[in-house]
Design an enzyme around this catalytic site. Structure first.
Site, PDB file in Angstrom:
ATOM      1  CG  ASP A   3       8.137  -6.353  -3.200  1.00  0.00           C
ATOM      2  OD1 ASP A   3       8.541  -5.400  -2.839  1.00  0.00           O
ATOM      3  OD2 ASP A   3       8.614  -7.198  -3.694  1.00  0.00           O
TER       4      ASP A   3
ATOM      5  CB  SER B 101       0.049 -10.854   4.479  1.00  0.00           C
ATOM      6  OG  SER B 101       1.465 -11.384   4.464  1.00  0.00           O
TER       7      SER B 101
ATOM      8  N   GLY C 259      -3.062  -9.152   0.022  1.00  0.00           N
ATOM      9  CA  GLY C 259      -3.246  -9.152  -1.634  1.00  0.00           C
ATOM     10  C   GLY C 259      -2.847 -10.432  -1.998  1.00  0.00           C
TER      11      GLY C 259
HETATM   12  N1  AR6 Z   1       0.235   1.456  -2.570  1.00  0.00           N
HETATM   13  C1  AR6 Z   1       0.094   0.842  -1.522  1.00  0.00           C
HETATM   14  N2  AR6 Z   1      -0.738  -0.222  -1.306  1.00  0.00           N
HETATM   15  C2  AR6 Z   1      -0.799  -1.010  -2.585  1.00  0.00           C
HETATM   16  C3  AR6 Z   1      -0.112  -0.526  -3.550  1.00  0.00           C
HETATM   17  C4  AR6 Z   1       0.278   0.695  -3.722  1.00  0.00           C
HETATM   18  N3  AR6 Z   1       0.943   1.182  -4.811  1.00  0.00           N
HETATM   19  N4  AR6 Z   1      -0.361  -1.533  -4.590  1.00  0.00           N
HETATM   20  C5  AR6 Z   1      -1.154  -2.632  -3.950  1.00  0.00           C
HETATM   21  N5  AR6 Z   1      -1.245  -2.330  -2.807  1.00  0.00           N
HETATM   22  P1  AR6 Z   1       0.431  -7.172  -2.031  1.00  0.00           P
HETATM   23  P2  AR6 Z   1       1.380  -9.633  -0.184  1.00  0.00           P
HETATM   24  C6  AR6 Z   1      -1.903  -3.028  -1.602  1.00  0.00           C
HETATM   25  O1  AR6 Z   1      -0.192  -8.339  -3.031  1.00  0.00           O
HETATM   26  O2  AR6 Z   1      -0.266  -9.840  -0.061  1.00  0.00           O
HETATM   27  C7  AR6 Z   1       4.462  -9.467  -4.151  1.00  0.00           C
HETATM   28  O3  AR6 Z   1       4.713 -10.081  -5.512  1.00  0.00           O
HETATM   29  C8  AR6 Z   1      -2.848  -4.172  -2.038  1.00  0.00           C
HETATM   30  O4  AR6 Z   1      -4.016  -3.855  -2.549  1.00  0.00           O
HETATM   31  O5  AR6 Z   1       0.999  -6.161  -3.042  1.00  0.00           O
HETATM   32  O6  AR6 Z   1       1.859  -9.238   1.095  1.00  0.00           O
HETATM   33  C9  AR6 Z   1       5.574  -9.581  -3.362  1.00  0.00           C
HETATM   34  O7  AR6 Z   1       6.733  -9.753  -4.144  1.00  0.00           O
HETATM   35  C10 AR6 Z   1      -2.962  -4.933  -0.645  1.00  0.00           C
HETATM   36  O8  AR6 Z   1      -3.883  -4.190   0.093  1.00  0.00           O
HETATM   37  O9  AR6 Z   1       1.229  -8.053  -0.899  1.00  0.00           O
HETATM   38  C11 AR6 Z   1       5.244 -11.036  -2.651  1.00  0.00           C
HETATM   39  O10 AR6 Z   1       5.691 -12.029  -3.696  1.00  0.00           O
HETATM   40  C12 AR6 Z   1      -1.464  -4.830  -0.219  1.00  0.00           C
HETATM   41  O11 AR6 Z   1      -1.029  -3.729  -0.687  1.00  0.00           O
HETATM   42  C13 AR6 Z   1       3.558 -11.156  -2.440  1.00  0.00           C
HETATM   43  O12 AR6 Z   1       3.362  -9.985  -3.639  1.00  0.00           O
HETATM   44  C14 AR6 Z   1      -0.587  -5.970  -0.135  1.00  0.00           C
HETATM   45  O13 AR6 Z   1      -0.728  -6.754  -1.334  1.00  0.00           O
HETATM   46  C15 AR6 Z   1       3.178 -10.413  -1.268  1.00  0.00           C
HETATM   47  O14 AR6 Z   1       2.053 -10.367  -1.190  1.00  0.00           O
END
Ligand code: AR6
Length: 173
Positions: free
Chosen positions: A44, A128, A130
């Protein structure tokens, strides 16, 4: 490193790539948002940085977005990407709080919204898995099953940022 795996479904292609979702050439990028739609960390944060400050302004007008829901805004500085779909995944609490159903809803509702917007291609992150703590393998199975159940977009891309997620998605596909 440019790895990919793909399979054909009835109306189009589902593929898995390892990379940065902000670099994908698609009509719609999905972000794993929080209810405020103001941006955050992880994917995000990367999407908000790439789209510019107008993304948070547009998000604020549509917030709150509850877990399992999806809303669309323009993609601003991410052009030629047309829209960002913001969906809020479940926070993992051990699997007994409806997390699977909420995660399925994120994919299904995002795809239906993308269809309404006329998109031909869409890229999803591993929602979800991460900060929200959902186990990668279980999330990958849900993601693949959900997108297979909604073959409404010609090209559906599942983007893995790390090798573990890439392997989990590839196995599920
Ligand atoms: N491109 C693709 N995937 C990515 C990238 C990127 N640039 N960066 C990270 N990922 P997360 P969540 C992957 O934590 O668990 C935020 O603060 C990462 O490695 O981004 O749904 C929001 O505002 C992982 O596999 O999302 C919410 O508060 C995946 O994206 C919260 O985090 C999801 O990780 C949502 O948490």
């Amino acid at each position: 490193r440019n790895e990919s795996a793909a399979t054909l479904v009835s109306m189009g292609t589902i593929d898995v790539v390892r990379g940065d979702i902000t670099r994908q050439e698609v009509d719609i990028i999905v972000t794993a948002a929080n209810e405020s739609l103001l941006g955050g960390g992880g994917v995000d944060g990367a999407i908000h940085r790439a789209a510019g400050p107008r993304l948070a302004e547009a998000g604020a007008e549509l917030a709150p977005c509850l877990p399992g829901q999806a809303v669309a805004t323009p993609a601003f500085d991410l052009a030629p990407v047309k829209h960002v779909i913001h969906t809020v995944g479940p926070v993992w609490e051990g699997g007994g709080q409806g997390e699977d159903e909420v995660l399925t809803s994120c994919y299904v509702r995002s795809l239906r919204l993308a269809r309404e917007l006329g998109a031909r291609s869409i890229a999803f992150p591993a929602i979800s898995t991460g900060i929200y703590g959902f186990p990668a393998d279980r999330a990958a199975r849900i993601a693949v099953a959900a997108v297979r159940s909604q073959p409404v977009i010609e090209q559906i891309r599942l983007v893995a940022f790390d090798q573990e997620t890439f392997d989990a998605l590839t196995r599920s596909l």
